[in-house]
Design a protein around this motif. Structure first.
Motif, short mmCIF file in Angstrom:
data_model
loop_
_atom_site.label_atom_id
_atom_site.label_comp_id
_atom_site.label_asym_id
_atom_site.label_seq_id
_atom_site.Cartn_x
_atom_site.Cartn_y
_atom_site.Cartn_z
N CYS A 29 0.80 -1.23 0.00
CA CYS A 29 0.00 0.00 0.00
C CYS A 29 0.83 1.27 0.00
O CYS A 29 0.28 2.36 -0.14
CB CYS A 29 -1.00 -0.01 1.15
SG CYS A 29 -0.28 -0.03 2.80
N ASP A 41 -6.78 -0.57 -7.46
CA ASP A 41 -6.66 -0.44 -6.01
C ASP A 41 -7.56 -1.43 -5.30
O ASP A 41 -8.78 -1.29 -5.31
CB ASP A 41 -6.98 0.99 -5.60
CG ASP A 41 -6.48 1.32 -4.20
OD1 ASP A 41 -6.13 0.38 -3.45
OD2 ASP A 41 -6.43 2.51 -3.87
N ALA A 43 -6.78 -2.22 -1.99
CA ALA A 43 -6.54 -1.98 -0.56
C ALA A 43 -7.81 -1.59 0.18
O ALA A 43 -8.52 -0.68 -0.22
CB ALA A 43 -5.49 -0.89 -0.38
N LEU A 44 -8.11 -2.33 1.24
CA LEU A 44 -9.27 -2.05 2.09
C LEU A 44 -8.84 -1.52 3.45
O LEU A 44 -9.45 -0.61 4.00
CB LEU A 44 -10.11 -3.32 2.27
CG LEU A 44 -10.68 -3.91 0.99
CD1 LEU A 44 -11.35 -5.25 1.29
CD2 LEU A 44 -11.67 -2.95 0.35
N SER A 45 -7.81 -2.12 4.01
CA SER A 45 -7.22 -1.69 5.27
C SER A 45 -5.82 -2.28 5.33
O SER A 45 -5.46 -3.10 4.48
CB SER A 45 -8.06 -2.16 6.47
OG SER A 45 -8.12 -3.57 6.52
N PHE A 46 -5.02 -1.89 6.33
CA PHE A 46 -3.67 -2.44 6.43
C PHE A 46 -3.73 -3.95 6.48
O PHE A 46 -4.42 -4.53 7.32
CB PHE A 46 -2.93 -1.89 7.65
CG PHE A 46 -2.54 -0.45 7.51
CD1 PHE A 46 -1.83 0.00 6.41
CD2 PHE A 46 -2.89 0.46 8.49
CE1 PHE A 46 -1.48 1.34 6.29
CE2 PHE A 46 -2.54 1.80 8.38
CZ PHE A 46 -1.83 2.23 7.27
N VAL A 48 -5.12 -5.95 4.22
CA VAL A 48 -6.26 -6.55 3.51
C VAL A 48 -6.46 -5.87 2.16
O VAL A 48 -6.70 -4.66 2.14
CB VAL A 48 -7.56 -6.44 4.35
CG1 VAL A 48 -8.74 -7.03 3.60
CG2 VAL A 48 -7.37 -7.11 5.70
N SER A 50 -3.85 -9.12 1.48
CA SER A 50 -2.40 -9.25 1.63
C SER A 50 -1.71 -9.35 0.27
O SER A 50 -2.33 -9.75 -0.73
CB SER A 50 -2.07 -10.50 2.44
OG SER A 50 -2.39 -11.67 1.70
N GLY A 113 -3.37 -4.18 0.25
CA GLY A 113 -3.34 -3.53 1.56
C GLY A 113 -2.10 -3.89 2.36
O GLY A 113 -1.99 -3.53 3.53
N ALA A 115 1.21 -4.12 4.30
CA ALA A 115 1.90 -3.06 5.03
C ALA A 115 3.22 -3.58 5.62
O ALA A 115 3.59 -3.23 6.74
CB ALA A 115 1.00 -2.50 6.13
#
Length: 129
Positions: A29, A41, A43-46, A48, A50, A113, A115
């Motif tokens: 991300c 894109d 990415a939903l959250s850090f 997620v 992966s 997502g 990180a």
């Protein structure tokens, strides 16, 4: 409705349009996306989704002749390095700065997502024959 394969229509379209030696990126991300390069894109959250989950799915559906990673993955993300080394596809390691430059000439960047450091790969398309 699409019965098998990748349900994300943008990724499915990109993979269908690839020619020999075309390149795509699967990125964490934090990787900068160059202007003019298509960004998909996810990415939903850090974390997620992966990097690993997207990487595995794309490899299942794409003929890949070479993978390019930042050299820094060796020291800064050895766990991921161990996983990607399970593939017998040719690998190349370059500086992270050169990696970012190379993303300018790719068909698309799939942003996950993820990180963790240096969880990025450039996949070079192979032919099926």
């Amino acid at each position: 409705m699409y019965k098998t394969g990748i349900l994300n229509s943008e990724i499915s379209k990109v993979l269908s349009d690839l020619g020999h030696t075309d390149r795509i990126v699967i990125a964490d991300c934090g990787l900068p996306i160059p202007k003019g390069v298509r960004k998909i894109d996810l990415a939903l959250s850090f974390g997620v989704p992966s990097f690993e989950s997207v990487y595995e799915l794309v490899l299942e559906h794409m003929a890949v002749q070479k993978m390019i990673f930042a050299e820094e993955i060796k020291s800064d993300n050895p766990e991921l390095l161990k996983k990607v080394n399970q593939s017998d596809v040719e690998k190349e390691y370059i500086s992270h700065e050169k990696f970012k430059e190379m993303t300018r000439n790719t068909v698309a960047i799939i942003r996950t997502g993820e990180a963790t450091p240096f969880a990025n790969v450039i996949l070079e398309s192979d032919v099926l024959f």
